[in-house]
Design an enzyme around this catalytic site. Structure first.
Site, mmCIF file in Angstrom:
data_model
loop_
_atom_site.group_PDB
_atom_site.id
_atom_site.type_symbol
_atom_site.label_atom_id
_atom_site.label_comp_id
_atom_site.label_asym_id
_atom_site.label_seq_id
_atom_site.Cartn_x
_atom_site.Cartn_y
_atom_site.Cartn_z
ATOM 1 N N TYR A 125 40.807 40.723 49.831
ATOM 2 C CA TYR A 125 40.543 41.988 49.127
ATOM 3 C C TYR A 125 39.138 42.569 49.275
ATOM 4 O O TYR A 125 38.914 43.712 48.867
ATOM 5 C CB TYR A 125 40.889 41.830 47.647
ATOM 6 C CG TYR A 125 42.371 41.588 47.443
ATOM 7 C CD1 TYR A 125 43.282 42.585 47.719
ATOM 8 C CD2 TYR A 125 42.847 40.355 47.030
ATOM 9 C CE1 TYR A 125 44.645 42.372 47.565
ATOM 10 C CE2 TYR A 125 44.211 40.130 46.871
ATOM 11 C CZ TYR A 125 45.104 41.141 47.141
ATOM 12 O OH TYR A 125 46.454 40.922 46.996
ATOM 13 N N PHE A 399 46.925 38.357 35.196
ATOM 14 C CA PHE A 399 47.920 39.432 35.231
ATOM 15 C C PHE A 399 48.475 39.626 36.633
ATOM 16 O O PHE A 399 47.986 39.097 37.572
ATOM 17 C CB PHE A 399 47.327 40.751 34.714
ATOM 18 C CG PHE A 399 46.096 41.223 35.452
ATOM 19 C CD1 PHE A 399 46.201 42.047 36.568
ATOM 20 C CD2 PHE A 399 44.810 40.810 35.054
ATOM 21 C CE1 PHE A 399 45.062 42.481 37.248
ATOM 22 C CE2 PHE A 399 43.676 41.242 35.735
ATOM 23 C CZ PHE A 399 43.807 42.086 36.822
HETATM 24 C C1 LIG Z 1 48.551 38.865 51.489
HETATM 25 C C2 LIG Z 1 49.712 39.731 52.036
HETATM 26 C C3 LIG Z 1 50.144 40.695 50.936
HETATM 27 C C4 LIG Z 1 49.173 40.515 53.250
HETATM 28 O O1 LIG Z 1 50.132 41.484 53.639
HETATM 29 P P1 LIG Z 1 50.223 42.058 55.141
HETATM 30 O O2 LIG Z 1 51.147 43.229 55.099
HETATM 31 O O3 LIG Z 1 50.507 40.949 56.066
HETATM 32 O O4 LIG Z 1 48.741 42.604 55.386
HETATM 33 P P2 LIG Z 1 48.326 43.719 56.451
HETATM 34 O O5 LIG Z 1 49.089 43.534 57.730
HETATM 35 O O6 LIG Z 1 48.375 45.084 55.855
HETATM 36 O O7 LIG Z 1 46.806 43.305 56.684
HETATM 37 C C5 LIG Z 1 45.743 44.073 56.194
HETATM 38 C C6 LIG Z 1 44.454 43.421 56.635
HETATM 39 O O8 LIG Z 1 44.238 42.278 55.821
HETATM 40 C C7 LIG Z 1 44.139 41.098 56.635
HETATM 41 N N1 LIG Z 1 44.829 40.025 55.921
HETATM 42 C C8 LIG Z 1 46.101 40.032 55.480
HETATM 43 N N2 LIG Z 1 46.371 38.875 54.841
HETATM 44 C C9 LIG Z 1 45.252 38.149 54.869
HETATM 45 C C10 LIG Z 1 44.907 36.870 54.371
HETATM 46 N N3 LIG Z 1 45.780 36.113 53.711
HETATM 47 N N4 LIG Z 1 43.652 36.433 54.574
HETATM 48 C C11 LIG Z 1 42.752 37.177 55.236
HETATM 49 N N5 LIG Z 1 43.028 38.418 55.740
HETATM 50 C C12 LIG Z 1 44.258 38.883 55.555
HETATM 51 C C13 LIG Z 1 44.837 41.461 57.940
HETATM 52 O O9 LIG Z 1 44.373 40.679 59.000
HETATM 53 C C14 LIG Z 1 44.490 42.926 58.075
HETATM 54 O O10 LIG Z 1 43.179 43.056 58.584
HETATM 55 P P3 LIG Z 1 42.832 44.233 59.629
HETATM 56 O O11 LIG Z 1 43.185 45.523 58.932
HETATM 57 O O12 LIG Z 1 41.365 44.065 59.860
HETATM 58 O O13 LIG Z 1 43.683 43.962 60.822
HETATM 59 C C15 LIG Z 1 50.906 38.858 52.494
HETATM 60 O O14 LIG Z 1 50.452 37.915 53.417
HETATM 61 C C16 LIG Z 1 51.628 38.133 51.376
HETATM 62 O O15 LIG Z 1 52.565 38.637 50.796
HETATM 63 N N6 LIG Z 1 51.183 36.872 51.031
HETATM 64 C C17 LIG Z 1 51.853 36.066 50.017
HETATM 65 C C18 LIG Z 1 51.674 36.622 48.614
HETATM 66 C C19 LIG Z 1 50.234 36.893 48.274
HETATM 67 O O16 LIG Z 1 49.346 36.101 48.524
HETATM 68 N N7 LIG Z 1 49.971 38.090 47.691
HETATM 69 C C20 LIG Z 1 48.673 38.493 47.253
HETATM 70 C C21 LIG Z 1 48.619 38.322 45.801
HETATM 71 S S1 LIG Z 1 47.008 38.500 45.130
#
Ligand SMILES: CC(C)(COP(=O)(O)OP(=O)(O)OC[C@H]1O[C@@H](n2cnc3c(N)ncnc32)[C@H](O)[C@@H]1OP(=O)(O)O)[C@@H](O)C(=O)NCCC(=O)NCCS
Length: 399
Positions: A125, A399
């Site tokens: 984030y 939350f």
């Molecule tokens: C975390 C999550 C929501 C990311 O979703 P995603 O659609 O794969 O993310 P995106 O493809 O839009 O990536 C956006 C950017 O964030 C980065 N990113 C995504 N997940 C990441 C992670 N876990 N750690 C580090 N960077 C991450 C990507 O590399 C990308 O970077 P870029 O724009 O420089 O290429 C997904 O992996 C997920 O659902 N994880 C399990 C549940 C979870 O952890 N949710 C978060 C709750 S707080």
């Protein structure tokens, strides 16, 4: 043969999407929440605050925000968009669903000067201008050997109660606690219903035990192989030092139990109360609340400051396009903050400003890491002094 993925679309979540949303969130987090619990959180969502990512007609991602109220240093309360339920289907990860949903969701936060979230992983984030703004320190006290120092008072006044039978007092104490604690959150009645329902599906360990004092309470569960060894405090809210000491005297006096565990802010009083402070072990340190300022002047003017300051901040926010340049003047604890074209004294990004806001992290640490850059080498120390808080920040609830 590989197939070319279809582009994902982002739109408002509709009622009919909720079964798919629930499945994606459960898959993302690897756990199922009781439908009743989801219903409670849904009552805290403003209209149109949930967005979904779709592959054709299939929902493959979700992000939403809740309507929360955040206490800031000095006791003012800000409306906060509490980002939650962020998940993307493992079949569609790393295709920009999160990027797309976050861009859309943040366009819907006009009514909020600040947004907050808890992060499953620390690497996700910061790019969106969120910085870790509270710290959870996990403490474990080996209670059998623990003795209170002779000069620590024994205020008494603690009763053991069934929490659901003392809701009014618990609500009142929590309300006083959250209004004096940076990071405190208002708890709506429906959420109290949920805490006191104490559902088996949302807990590990025994049902809640509760210690009640006129100015504080501790709710805890007992864990362990035979369910007798470890006490896990789920919430301790003490409004006065006397209540804090009185509650800990009872907790440390829980015969038969080996360890009392609590997640709290750094610098907790417990080690100072005991003859042997080493019996209080720090078993973990983690980020709690993450903050992104949406309206920097409103947010900075809301809190009180501990020292005068006169500075021009240049704040970058590459992905979501917030930030800007602001003159910040602090006199007598209150801030005046306006956009400016003047030369900047401090260059940093929005996530760092979020980390400084509740006083849990110091500007000088970010300056050492070159993540906050000043021409005047004395400025980080002045920022430290101004942003310091008398009451340590602590997130009110997850939350
Ligand atoms: C975390 C999550 C929501 C990311 O979703 P995603 O659609 O794969 O993310 P995106 O493809 O839009 O990536 C956006 C950017 O964030 C980065 N990113 C995504 N997940 C990441 C992670 N876990 N750690 C580090 N960077 C991450 C990507 O590399 C990308 O970077 P870029 O724009 O420089 O290429 C997904 O992996 C997920 O659902 N994880 C399990 C549940 C979870 O952890 N949710 C978060 C709750 S707080």
């Amino acid at each position: 043969m590989t197939h070319a993925p279809t582009p994902l679309t982002i739109r408002t979540a509709h009622e009919a999407d909720w079964p798919a949303i629930t499945l994606i969130a459960a898959t993302g987090f690897g756990s199922w929440r009781a439908p009743e619990t989801n219903e409670v959180w849904r009552t805290m969502m403003p209209a149109d605050s949930a967005v979904v990512a779709c592959d054709g007609t299939d929902v493959v991602g979700v992000a939403l925000f809740l309507d929360l109220q955040l206490t800031v240093p000095g006791g003012a309360v800000l409306p906060m968009a509490g980002v939650s339920f962020v998940a993307v289907a493992p079949t569609h990860r790393r295709r920009g669903a999160l990027n797309g949903m976050f861009a859309e969701m943040h366009r819907r936060m006009d009514a909020y000067p600040i947004a907050g979230l808890e992060a499953s992983e620390a690497g996700i984030y910061g790019r969106f201008g969120y910085g870790p703004a509270t710290v959870w320190e996990s403490l474990a006290v080996d209670r059998a050997q623990a003795r209170f120092r002779a000069d620590v008072p024994d205020p008494g006044g603690v009763r053991i109660v069934r929490p659901a039978e003392h809701r009014e007092q618990l609500e009142d104490i929590y309300e006083r606690w959250r209004l004096q604690t940076p990071g405190g959150l208002y708890t709506p009645p429906r959420l109290w219903d949920e805490v006191l329902a104490d559902r088996e599906s949302s807990r590990q360990g025994t049902p809640l035990f509760c210690l009640l004092h006129a100015d504080g309470f501790a709710m805890y569960r007992v864990h362990g192989h035979d369910e007798t060894k470890n006490v896990e405090i789920t919430k301790l809210a003490a409004v006065t030092p006397q209540a804090q000491i009185a509650l800990w005297r009872v907790l440390v006096g829980l015969d038969l139990k080996e360890t009392i565990r609590v997640d709290t802010h750094p610098g907790h009083v417990l080690p100072y109360l005991l003859t042997d402070h080493r019996l209080v072990r720090t078993t973990g340190v983690e980020d709690g609340l993450w903050l992104r300022m949406l309206d920097i002047p409103t947010v900075l003017e809301a809190r009180s400051f501990a020292a005068d300051l006169s500075v021009v901040l240049d704040i970058s926010d590459e992905i979501l396009g917030g930030g800007g340049r602001f003159a910040l003047e602090v006199r007598g604890g209150r801030a005046h903050c306006v956009p400016t074209d003047a030369d900047a004294d401090v260059h940093t990004d929005l996530s760092v400003l979020g980390s400084l806001y509740l006083g849990a992290h110091r500007a000088s640490a970010f300056a050492s890491a070159q993540r906050l850059r000043c021409n005047d080498s004395g400025l980080p120390a002045r920022l430290d002094a101004a942003f310091a808080t008398a009451v340590p920040a602590e997130l009110g609830y997850g939350f």
